[in-house]
Design an enzyme around this catalytic site. Sequence first.
Site, PDB file in Angstrom:
ATOM      1  N   LYS A  42      -5.188-122.205 -38.924  1.00  0.00           N
ATOM      2  CA  LYS A  42      -4.765-122.554 -37.812  1.00  0.00           C
ATOM      3  C   LYS A  42      -3.399-122.365 -37.430  1.00  0.00           C
ATOM      4  O   LYS A  42      -2.485-122.304 -38.454  1.00  0.00           O
ATOM      5  CB  LYS A  42      -5.156-124.198 -38.184  1.00  0.00           C
ATOM      6  CG  LYS A  42      -4.638-125.066 -36.965  1.00  0.00           C
ATOM      7  CD  LYS A  42      -5.331-124.717 -35.595  1.00  0.00           C
ATOM      8  CE  LYS A  42      -6.626-124.525 -35.627  1.00  0.00           C
ATOM      9  NZ  LYS A  42      -7.468-123.964 -34.604  1.00  0.00           N
TER      10      LYS A  42
ATOM     11  N   ASP B  48      -9.724-119.494 -42.222  1.00  0.00           N
ATOM     12  CA  ASP B  48     -10.630-119.128 -41.482  1.00  0.00           C
ATOM     13  C   ASP B  48     -11.068-117.749 -41.878  1.00  0.00           C
ATOM     14  O   ASP B  48     -12.409-117.366 -41.502  1.00  0.00           O
ATOM     15  CB  ASP B  48     -10.276-119.243 -40.065  1.00  0.00           C
ATOM     16  CG  ASP B  48     -10.354-120.509 -39.596  1.00  0.00           C
ATOM     17  OD1 ASP B  48      -9.287-121.297 -39.880  1.00  0.00           O
ATOM     18  OD2 ASP B  48     -11.288-121.083 -39.131  1.00  0.00           O
TER      19      ASP B  48
ATOM     20  N   ARG C 205     -16.311-128.206 -36.186  1.00  0.00           N
ATOM     21  CA  ARG C 205     -15.103-127.125 -36.371  1.00  0.00           C
ATOM     22  C   ARG C 205     -14.882-127.018 -37.838  1.00  0.00           C
ATOM     23  O   ARG C 205     -15.011-128.014 -38.511  1.00  0.00           O
ATOM     24  CB  ARG C 205     -14.120-127.381 -35.604  1.00  0.00           C
ATOM     25  CG  ARG C 205     -13.612-128.989 -35.265  1.00  0.00           C
ATOM     26  CD  ARG C 205     -13.031-129.631 -35.963  1.00  0.00           C
ATOM     27  NE  ARG C 205     -11.929-129.019 -36.775  1.00  0.00           N
ATOM     28  CZ  ARG C 205     -11.424-129.158 -38.270  1.00  0.00           C
ATOM     29  NH1 ARG C 205     -12.481-130.084 -38.580  1.00  0.00           N
ATOM     30  NH2 ARG C 205     -10.739-128.377 -38.581  1.00  0.00           N
ATOM     31  N   GLY C 206     -13.916-126.155 -38.232  1.00  0.00           N
ATOM     32  CA  GLY C 206     -13.622-126.013 -39.738  1.00  0.00           C
ATOM     33  C   GLY C 206     -14.528-124.860 -40.217  1.00  0.00           C
ATOM     34  O   GLY C 206     -16.054-125.122 -39.923  1.00  0.00           O
ATOM     35  N   ALA C 207     -14.282-123.850 -40.805  1.00  0.00           N
ATOM     36  CA  ALA C 207     -14.707-122.561 -41.121  1.00  0.00           C
ATOM     37  C   ALA C 207     -16.073-122.930 -41.767  1.00  0.00           C
ATOM     38  O   ALA C 207     -17.214-122.530 -41.320  1.00  0.00           O
ATOM     39  CB  ALA C 207     -13.966-121.763 -42.016  1.00  0.00           C
TER      40      ALA C 207
ATOM     41  N   GLN D 267      -5.690-131.623 -34.937  1.00  0.00           N
ATOM     42  CA  GLN D 267      -6.910-131.733 -36.025  1.00  0.00           C
ATOM     43  C   GLN D 267      -5.910-132.415 -37.024  1.00  0.00           C
ATOM     44  O   GLN D 267      -6.770-133.246 -37.970  1.00  0.00           O
ATOM     45  CB  GLN D 267      -7.394-130.479 -36.676  1.00  0.00           C
ATOM     46  CG  GLN D 267      -8.145-129.735 -35.615  1.00  0.00           C
ATOM     47  CD  GLN D 267      -7.372-128.756 -34.857  1.00  0.00           C
ATOM     48  OE1 GLN D 267      -6.262-128.983 -34.166  1.00  0.00           O
ATOM     49  NE2 GLN D 267      -8.090-127.859 -34.271  1.00  0.00           N
TER      50      GLN D 267
ATOM     51  N   ARG E 175     -17.132-118.297 -31.657  1.00  0.00           N
ATOM     52  CA  ARG E 175     -15.753-118.226 -32.194  1.00  0.00           C
ATOM     53  C   ARG E 175     -15.655-117.006 -32.626  1.00  0.00           C
ATOM     54  O   ARG E 175     -16.660-116.619 -33.808  1.00  0.00           O
ATOM     55  CB  ARG E 175     -15.410-119.621 -32.913  1.00  0.00           C
ATOM     56  CG  ARG E 175     -15.296-120.869 -31.943  1.00  0.00           C
ATOM     57  CD  ARG E 175     -14.872-121.920 -32.918  1.00  0.00           C
ATOM     58  NE  ARG E 175     -13.348-121.962 -32.391  1.00  0.00           N
ATOM     59  CZ  ARG E 175     -12.604-122.892 -33.542  1.00  0.00           C
ATOM     60  NH1 ARG E 175     -13.116-123.777 -34.314  1.00  0.00           N
ATOM     61  NH2 ARG E 175     -11.293-122.673 -33.480  1.00  0.00           N
TER      62      ARG E 175
END
Length: 363
Positions: free
Chosen positions: A257, A246, A55-57, A205, A98
Site C-alpha cells: 500500500k 501485494d 481487498r487485500g492480496a 484501510q 486489479r
Amino acid sequence: MQNTKNIMDYDTVSLDDANSAVVIIDQTKLPAKTEIISLKTAQEIWDAIYLLKVRGAPAIGVAAAYGIYVLAKGIMADDYDSFYAEFKKQKDYLDSSRPTAVNLSWALNRMEQVVLKNANKSVAEIKQLLKEESVEIQEEDIRVCRAIGEYGLTLVKPGDGILTHCNAGKLATSKYGTATAPIYLGQERGYHFRVFADETRPLLQGARLTAFELQSSGVDVTLICDNMSATVMRNNWVDAVFVGCDRVAANGDTANKIGTSVVAAVAKLYHVPLYIAAPTSTIDLNTPTGNEIRIEQRKPEEVTEMWYQERMAPEGVKVFNPAFDVTDHELIAGIVTEYGIARAPYTESLREIFAKKNAAQKK
Ligand code: MRU
C-alpha cells in the site's frame, strides 16, 4: 434487533455453493455498517475487486478462486474445448480487475491448471475439481497466515510496540491476516503488544479496517495519521514494523500500500526493523525487481473529495494517486513467509524459501 456479532465472527470471503455465489463483507461500508453481499455474475465479482469491496492480496485471491468456480459452474457447454474457451474468457476478465496484487493471477492460474490438467475428464467432473481447488486455496490461506504468525512472533517480545500500515489483517485474508498474525497469536498468549495503525490515506484501510478489527479483538491499538509514524518511532514507542505486501519481486523489493516505503525509510532512520509478512503466493520470482511491478493508478476523487464533507482540493488540480509503492529491499529487515524468514540477500534466500516449499509439496 441490534446486531451484536463481532466483525471477527464474519468470514471475509466464503462460498455459497447452493446459491452459486461468492459471499463477502462489503469493506467499503466498514466500520459503520457490516453488510454481507453475494456476488453471482462476472461483472459483480469484477466490480467488487476493483471497488475494494473485497481487498487485500490473499482475500482477492480467494474471492477470485471462488469467483471463477461460480462462473465455471454456470458454463453450459458439455464439450471440453467450448468449456475451456469460455472459462479462459471469464478468467482473463477477472484477472483484469486489479494489476498489482499477484495473488489474483496466482489463484486464477491455479484454477486454470485444474482445467488444463483434467482435459480427459467430463465437464461435470472438472467443475467439481474446481470447487475443491477453490476451497483448498482458502484453507491454505488460513494455514499460511498462522505459520507466518508463528515465525513473526519470534521477532518480537511481550510488551513490544508494533506499527503497521494499511490493512494486512483478517479482513485482507481468511483468518489471522499476515502482518497482524503475530499480533493475534501474541494476543492469545498474553504478549500485550501496543499496536500503532497508520490511517492509510487515501482509502483509510488502517483507520476503517485495521483499527476496527484489532479493537474488536481487544488488542491495544492506537490510530495515527500517516504523517505521525516518525514521531512514534522517534519517541521509541515502536520496536518493529510489520506490513503486508501485494507483490514481492525476486530481489526482495516489495510492492505494498502506498506509504509503506515512507514508513520503511523512517524505520531505517530510527533503527526499527521493518518486516514484510509475505505468503509465498505473494512472492513473484518472475518479476526480477520492483521496477517491473505494475502499480495501480486510481481515481483523483479518492484524494480530492472522498471522505470529506465537501471537496478539499481546487477543481481541476492535477492528482497523482498510485495505490501502491515499492519498498527497496535494502530497507527490509526480513521477509516472513510460511516457510521461514528470508533475510538479505533476498535473491538467494527467497529461492531457498521456494525450494523448501517445493520439497514440502513433494512429501
Ligand atoms: O488496496 P488494498 O486495500 O487491496 O491494499 C492492501 C494492501 O496493500 C495490503 O497490505 C496487502 O494486500 C497485503 S494483505 C495481507
